[in-house]
Scaffold this active site. Structure first.
Site, PDB file in Angstrom:
ATOM      1  N   THR C  18     -40.333  47.156 -29.190  1.00 18.63           N
ATOM      2  CA  THR C  18     -40.582  48.561 -28.844  1.00 18.63           C
ATOM      3  C   THR C  18     -39.567  49.103 -27.844  1.00 18.63           C
ATOM      4  OG1 THR C  18     -42.119  47.861 -27.117  1.00 18.63           O
ATOM      5  CG2 THR C  18     -43.063  48.392 -29.272  1.00 18.63           C
ATOM      6  N   GLY C  19     -38.736  48.233 -27.260  1.00 21.93           N
ATOM      7  CA  GLY C  19     -37.756  48.668 -26.262  1.00 21.93           C
ATOM      8  C   GLY C  19     -36.525  49.290 -26.899  1.00 21.93           C
ATOM      9  N   VAL C  21     -33.347  48.239 -27.031  1.00 18.10           N
ATOM     10  CA  VAL C  21     -32.546  47.337 -27.864  1.00 18.10           C
ATOM     11  C   VAL C  21     -33.333  46.967 -29.116  1.00 18.10           C
ATOM     12  CG1 VAL C  21     -31.352  45.119 -27.948  1.00 18.10           C
ATOM     13  CG2 VAL C  21     -31.280  46.487 -25.864  1.00 18.10           C
ATOM     14  N   SER C  43     -45.075  43.355 -25.888  1.00 21.00           N
ATOM     15  CA  SER C  43     -46.009  42.946 -24.845  1.00 21.00           C
ATOM     16  C   SER C  43     -47.446  43.104 -25.338  1.00 21.00           C
ATOM     17  CB  SER C  43     -45.801  43.828 -23.616  1.00 21.00           C
ATOM     18  OG  SER C  43     -46.242  45.137 -23.911  1.00 21.00           O
ATOM     19  N   LEU C  90     -35.591  41.417 -25.393  1.00 21.20           N
ATOM     20  CA  LEU C  90     -36.502  41.389 -24.245  1.00 21.20           C
ATOM     21  C   LEU C  90     -35.789  41.764 -22.955  1.00 21.20           C
ATOM     22  CD1 LEU C  90     -38.356  38.049 -25.062  1.00 21.20           C
ATOM     23  CD2 LEU C  90     -39.409  40.340 -25.055  1.00 21.20           C
ATOM     24  N   ASP C  91     -36.548  42.332 -22.009  1.00 16.82           N
ATOM     25  CA  ASP C  91     -36.037  42.552 -20.667  1.00 16.82           C
ATOM     26  C   ASP C  91     -35.874  41.207 -19.964  1.00 16.82           C
ATOM     27  OD1 ASP C  91     -35.949  45.288 -20.856  1.00 16.82           O
ATOM     28  OD2 ASP C  91     -37.959  45.571 -20.042  1.00 16.82           O
ATOM     29  N   CYS C 159     -22.950  44.465 -21.982  1.00 15.41           N
ATOM     30  CA  CYS C 159     -22.310  45.521 -22.782  1.00 15.41           C
ATOM     31  C   CYS C 159     -20.940  45.907 -22.259  1.00 15.41           C
ATOM     32  CB  CYS C 159     -23.216  46.755 -22.857  1.00 15.41           C
ATOM     33  SG  CYS C 159     -23.792  47.385 -21.273  1.00 15.41           S
ATOM     34  N   GLY C 191     -26.780  52.118 -21.251  1.00 23.64           N
ATOM     35  CA  GLY C 191     -26.611  50.732 -20.828  1.00 23.64           C
ATOM     36  C   GLY C 191     -27.667  50.270 -19.849  1.00 23.64           C
ATOM     37  N   HIS C 261     -19.203  53.058 -23.545  1.00 27.65           N
ATOM     38  CA  HIS C 261     -18.541  52.691 -22.298  1.00 27.65           C
ATOM     39  C   HIS C 261     -17.033  52.869 -22.457  1.00 27.65           C
ATOM     40  CE1 HIS C 261     -22.337  51.321 -20.999  1.00 27.65           C
ATOM     41  NE2 HIS C 261     -22.179  50.029 -20.976  1.00 27.65           N
ATOM     42  N   ASN C 348     -21.908  50.753 -26.392  1.00 27.94           N
ATOM     43  CA  ASN C 348     -22.688  49.748 -25.685  1.00 27.94           C
ATOM     44  C   ASN C 348     -23.996  49.383 -26.369  1.00 27.94           C
ATOM     45  OD1 ASN C 348     -23.011  52.558 -24.648  1.00 27.94           O
ATOM     46  ND2 ASN C 348     -24.833  51.645 -23.740  1.00 27.94           N
TER      47      ASN C 348
END
Lengths: 373, 373, 373, 373
Positions: C18-19, C21, C43, C90-91, C159, C191, C261, C348
Site C-alpha cells: 500500500t506504500g 514503492v 500492515s 517496506l519501510d 535512489c 524520494g 533526481h 528515483n
C-alpha cells in the site's frame, strides 16, 4: 508608542507556543506596545526546555530575544496566574480541555482554536467586524459554576471565514442585508499548519477539498454577521442573521501558495436595485471598524484596501501589506447571476489567525472586558 | 486499428506546427488510425528547415520519427493542396488571415484559434457536446464568394469553456434547461502557451485575472449549448440558448499548475424541484455523446468520469487519464444558493485544445462533411 | 511478449503493497510479461481489506484491475509460500525483521529497503551496473542456519546512488578506475516517500540537507562499483573498490520537484591524460549492461541516453522517457578542477526504486539464481 | 541616522528605473540615510510619464511616495547633471552605450550590468570583498579622452559570483590562497529578470544550464579575489589571482525558487594541512570587511552569518535576513575529495545586485572617490 487605558504593561501567556500559530503570536507580541510575553505553554514534551531548544522555528525572522531563553511550561493554569490575557494557538485536540480549565481558573482566553466557536455563550469575533459580540461575555461568566469574575473564552474565526466577512460586513453596513453569497476559495497551505499538506499532494496541483472547511465558512458567517437577540427571559442568543436569512455556498480549494487565501466572492443584496460596482468600491474603501476608531494598536490603516489594477490582489505581492492585518479586495464588478462579484485576499496567518486574537484582546482591554490591574 | 468509412489514410496538414498546440497535434496525430501527417506549416522563420531544427520541442515524449526530418513549409495553401484536413494551432494574430486564405482555397480547417469563433456561419464545436452544429457548414460554404465545395472553418472552444460545457450539456439533456451557472476556474499555465506566464508571476501565487477569459466563457457557453434556428428566409442562426435564457458568471484564475484546468461550478435548473446530487451523478455517468456512439477513434471511453472520493478530481493525478480526452467530475453536492455544485477537471491541452480539433475532424469525416477522396 | 527461460508465469508477492514503492511495484508488475502478482502484503491495519479500500492510491494511472479486489494479507511468510519472488517496498522500520523472516522461510526477496545493504553477504545491486554481485548468493545461503536452498535477500541501492553509478560504471569500463568523484544532487520529494516532505518546507525553497543521504551515496558507490574478492579461506568479500581507492564527496539537496533526481557530477580518472568530453560521450552511448545483452524484459533500449542540447536533461521533460528505466546524461564537458563534469537525471521512483528491484529479479531468473519450478 | 562625511544629502539618479533591478534600487534608496533619488531614467517608451504609470511594479512593498509622481526621463546625461552618483540597472543591450556616454559626461556610475566587468581599467567590486580595487579609478579616468575628473564606471559582480566570493575571501584572509574551488549553484528565477524564466520551464523542474553563467563565475572570481599589480610602466593591472593560480569549476542550475541563490561549495587550500571545519567556521564568523569597519550604512551586522542547524541556510527562511545584505553559510564539513565543503545562500536581488551597487557607492563616498560638493 500607543498607551493602553491604564498605561501599564499587560502580562500575557501563550498556549501552544511552539506551534505555527504560537510562533506567529510570539513574533507579533514581541513588539507589541501593551502586551509583555510572560509565560509560554506547550506540551509536556517541550516543558522544561528553553524555548530555543523546544521549538522548530519556521518564521522568516529570527526568534525574538525576549523568549529565546524562556523556559517553556506545561499548559496548567497555575503557571499563568499572573497573566491578564492568555492567547491560545493550541490544536483542536488539546484546546477543548485546556481552554476550559483555564477559564475555570478565571483566566481570559483569546483562542484561535475551533472548539468553542459554536458555543452559544462564546463570541466568535472577527475584530474588524463584530466586536459588539463581546457583550455576551457577562452571560458566559454567569453560566459557569461557580460564576466567573474575569475568566472567559473569546474565539476568532476560521482563516477562510475571516477574510471575506470583512468586506461582507462593510457591504451590509452600507447597503443593508445580503441575501446570498457564493464564495470559492484558493487557500494557502499554511492554513493547514505544520507539517500540514505534503509537498507531493500540492506541488503542480489543486486539491478541491478541505475537510469541514465549507461547512465552517457557511455556519461561522451567520454567527459573525448576525446580531445578538435578547430573549424575554433575559437570555442573549446569537441570531444567526435570522431576521434576514442569508444563504452561503462555499467551495474550498487548496493551492500551491505558502501564505494568503484568495477568494472569488459573488453576492446578491436584498435591496433592489442593488448597488453599482462603483458604489461597492466606495463603501469598501470607506469602511471603518470600531477597532480603528477606538485605537486598537494592531489595526491596519486600511481595513480593506481596494485595488484598481485588473489583476490584483495576488497573494505573493499583497499578503504582507500592512503586516497582513487588513484585507485586499479587487476586481469589483457586476455578476451576471447574482449582483456583484469581487476577489478578496486575506493573510491567513495574520488577520486570519494570530492578529485577529491580538486585536480581539486589544478591543477587550479598551472596552474594559479584560480587567487590567 | 479502427477504419474510417472508406478505409483510406487521410492526409492532413498542421498550421503552427512548431507552437505548443502544434506540438500536441503532432504527438496525437503521429499515432492516429486514420490521419497521416502530410505537411507542416509554420512561420517564414522556420520554413525550409527540417522539423527537428525548427522546433523547440517541449513535450515529454520525443519528437515522433515521422516528422523529424519533414521540411517545414510556409503557411500558404498551395503547399497543403493534397490535404483533406488542415489542423490549425496558429496564434490569434496570424490565424485570421491564414485560415481565411486556406478556406478560400477550398480547404477544410479545424482551428484551435479564437478568430472565427463568433462568426455567425462558423460552428464552435466541443466534440462531446454540439456536433450537430456541423449542419451550418453548407451555409458557410454558400456565403463565400465564389461559393465553396469542400472548404470551411470549424473552430473549437476556449480551453476553459470546453471543460465545463460537457457536464452542463449532460445535465441539460437529462434535466432540461439550466437557468444560471456560476463557475470559478483555477487554470493551468499551459493554457497561456509558451513562454506564457512568467515563473516570477505564478510560483507561490494565484493571479485572479486572465484577460478576456471570463467574457469568452460567458459568450461561448451560450453558442455551444444553444441550438440552431431556421429563419423564415431559410437562413440558419445560432440561437444563443435564447429560448431558455441562460445566465453565466465566470471568475477566472491562474494557478501554479502545469496542465489541467480545475473549475468549481454551481448551477440552477429551470425544473423545480431540481434533481438531487445522486440523480446528477447518474446523469453524468450515463452521458453518451454522438462522437462515442458513431465511433470517433479519439473519443474516450468515459466522456465524463465521476469520482466518488471526496478530494477528487485533482489535476496532477487525473489530467492524463484517458490521454486527457474526457473530463473528470467530482464532489457533486447541493449548493445552498443555486441548486447543485460540483468540481470539473479538464486537460486544457488535450480535450481543451488539440484533441477537440481532432475529434471534430473525425466527426466531420464520419458525417460526410469532409470529403475523403 | 518476451518469454522467460521456462516459459512459465512466475508468481510474485509484494511486501508493503500500500506504500509509495509498493504502488509503483503494482503498476509495473501488472503489465509484466513474466511475473504475476499473487499476494499483496501490508500492515495489520490493511490486512483483510480488498486492496482498493486498503490503499490511498497516488499514481497517475488507475489501480490495475488485477489487484483491485485482491485481499491484502499481513506480511507473514505462510501467505507467500507459493511465490517464487518477493518484492519488498517496506519501510526501513519494518523491513529488518520481516525480510529476515521471509528469507528464513526460504523465500527470495528483492528489497528496496536499506536495512541489509551493508550486510557483507547481501549484494547491493544496481541492475545496469553490477549484476555480477549475484555470485555472493550461495555464500549468503550457506551462512544461514539452517542453510537455505532458495531463500536470499538482494537489495538495490538508494535512489540517489543508483542514478549516478550507471554512468560511472560506463566510464570505468571504458577508461579504467575513477580516482575521485564530486556529486551535488537536486533530489525530488518523492524520494522521501509519503507524506514525506511538507509542502511548507519545499515550495519556493531548497533544503540543502537530507539526513544520512550523503553518507549512503559515498559508501554504496564503493560497494557497487567495487568487485568481489576471494579470500584464502574461500570466503568472498566485497572489496569496496579497494585496489584503486575511490574518493566520493556527495552534497545532497531537496528541491521542489515531484519525480526525478538531477545531479551535477565531476570525476577525475586515474588514467593520464584523461579522456576527452567527446570520448566520454561515446563511451556513455556505447555502454551495454549485461541486463540488456541477456534480455531482461524491463531493461530500457538506452541504458544511458546522452543529450546533445545544452539545457538537458531536465526532470519534467525527461524523467518518464523509457518509463524511467534508463538514465539521462547531458552537458558532458571539461571540469577545470577534476577532469570531466556532466549532469545526470534518474527517475528515483523507477530505476531508482521499483524498476531496479524488478530487473534484479529478471537477472536472477535468467541466471538461474531464482529457481522457477 | 548615520551621517556621510560631509553631512549633506547626496543626489542620485537611477538608470533603468522601471526594470527589476531599478525597482529594487528605488525601494532601497527611498529610505537611504545619505542618498536622495533625484532623477529616474528609462527608455523612451516610459519617458515623460509619472513613475507610477511607467512601471509595472513587482515589489512586495508599495511604490515609495517620493518617486510616485516623479516624471521619468530618457537616459541622457543632461538630465542627470546634478547627480553625484548614478546607479545603473540597465539591461546589457542598453548599458554599453549609455554608461559610456554618462562617464564621458563626467558622471560616476555604479553599474549592475555586465558590459564593463571585463574592462581592464574598470573595477569589479563585491563590496564585502575587494573595495581596494577602487584604486584603479584614477587610471580609468586618465585613460578617457579627454581625461575625466569625476566620472568613472564601477561594476558589481554577477549575482551568483557575489554570494560565494564573500566566504572565499574570508577563507583566503584567514588561511592563505585557495588552490581550487568547485561550486554547484541552485539559482532563483529572479536572477533572470522579468519576464525571465517561463513558468512552464521551471515549475516542478530543474534547468541544469544558464547561458554564460558558469564562465562568468569562473572568470569574475579571479578578478575579484586577485590583486592589482603595478607594472614597470606605472600601469596597474588586475592580476587575476596569478601569483597563486586558482582553478574554479562552476555548475549552474535554475530551480523553482523566487529569490535566493543556494550554492554547494568545495575548496582545496594551498596550505597543508588544511584548516579544520571548526577553524573555517570561526574564520567565517570573524570576517569583518572594510565596508563594515569604515561605517557604510547599508552593510549588514553579519557579513557572513554561520548556521549551526544541519539543514540551513534555506532560501525561503533565510534570504531576507538583514534585508538580504549579508550571506548565510551552513553545513561546514570536510570534503572527501577537496578539503572543506559548505553551503552558501545569497539574496541575488539584494547583495547579489542593487545592495552591492549601493554599498560600493557608500565606499566610494567614504574613500573620497566620489566627490561630494
Amino acid at each position: 508608542m500607543s498607551k493602553n487605558p491604564d498605561g501599564k504593561q499587560i502580562k500575557v501567556g501563550i498556549l501552544g507556543a511552539t506551534g505555527t500559530v504560537g510562533q506567529r503570536f510570539i513574533t507579533l507580541l514581541a513588539k507589541h506596545p501593551w502586551f509583555t510575553i510572560h509565560v509560554l505553554g506547550a506540551s509536556s514534551r517541550s516543558a522544561g526546555k528553553p524555548y530555543t531548544l523546544a521549538v522548530m522555528w519556521k518564521q522568516t525572522t529570527p526568534i525574538p530575544s525576549v523568549v529565546r531563553d524562556m523556559i517553556v511550561r506545561e499548559c496548567h493554569p497555575q503557571h499563568f496566574a499572573e497573566c491578564a490575557i492568555i492567547f491560545s494557538g493550541l490544536d483542536a485536540d488539546a484546546a477543548g480541555e485546556i481552554e476550559s480549565a483555564f477559564r475555570s481558573a478565571d483566566l481570559a482566553i483569546f483562542s484561535n482554536a475551533k472548539n468553542y466557536r459554536r458555543d452559544p455563550s462564546v463570541p466568535l469575533i472577527v475584530p474588524l467586524v463584530n466586536d459588539s459580540h463581546l457583550s455576551i461575555i457577562p452571560q458566559q461568566q454567569a453560566l459557569q459554576n461557580p460564576p466567573l469574575k474575569k475568566g472567559f473564552i473569546v474565539t476568532n474565526a476560521n482563516c477562510s471565514t475571516t477574510g471575506y466577512v470583512i468586506p461582507l460586513r462593510a457591504l451590509e453596513k452600507a447597503f443593508g442585508p445580503i441575501e446570498s453569497c457564493l464564495v470559492t476559495t484558493m487557500q494557502a497551505i499554511s492554513g493547514a499548519g505544520y507539517p500540514g499538506v505534503p509537498g507531493l499532494d500540492i506541488i503542480d496541483n489543486v486539491v478541491p477539498y478541505i475537510g469541514g472547511e465549507e461547512e465552517k465558512m457557511e455556519w461561522e458567517t451567520l454567527k459573525i454577521l448576525g446580531g445578538i437577540a435578547d430573549g424575554d427571559d433575559g437570555v442573549k442568543t446569537f441570531d444567526m442573521h435570522a431576521r434576514h436569512p442569508l444563504r452561503v455556498s462555499a467551495s474550498c480549494n487548496r493551492v500551491p501558495v505558502i501564505d494568503g487565501h484568495t477568494m472569488c466572492v459573488s453576492v446578491r443584496f436584498q435591496q433592489r436595485p442593488p448597488p453599482s460596482p462603483q458604489q461597492v468600491r466606495e463603501a469598501l474603501v470607506a469602511y471603518t471598524p470600531v477597532a480603528q476608531s477606538i485605537g486598537c494598536p494592531s489595526v491596519p490603516v486600511h481595513a480593506i484596501f481596494v485595488h484598481e489594477e485588473p489583476d490584483r490582489p495576488q497573494p505573493r505581492l499583497d499578503r504582507y501589506y500592512q503586516d497582513g492585518a487588513g484585507v485586499s479586495v479587487g476586481r469589483v464588478r457586476q455578476c451576471p447571476v447574482l449582483d456583484i462579484k469581487f476577489v478578496v485576499l486575506a493573510n491567513n496567518v495574520s488577520i486570519g489567525a494570530a492578529t485577529s486574537s491580538i486585536i480581539n484582546a486589544e478591543l477587550a482591554v479598551l472596552k474594559g472586558v479584560v480587567k487590567v490591574e
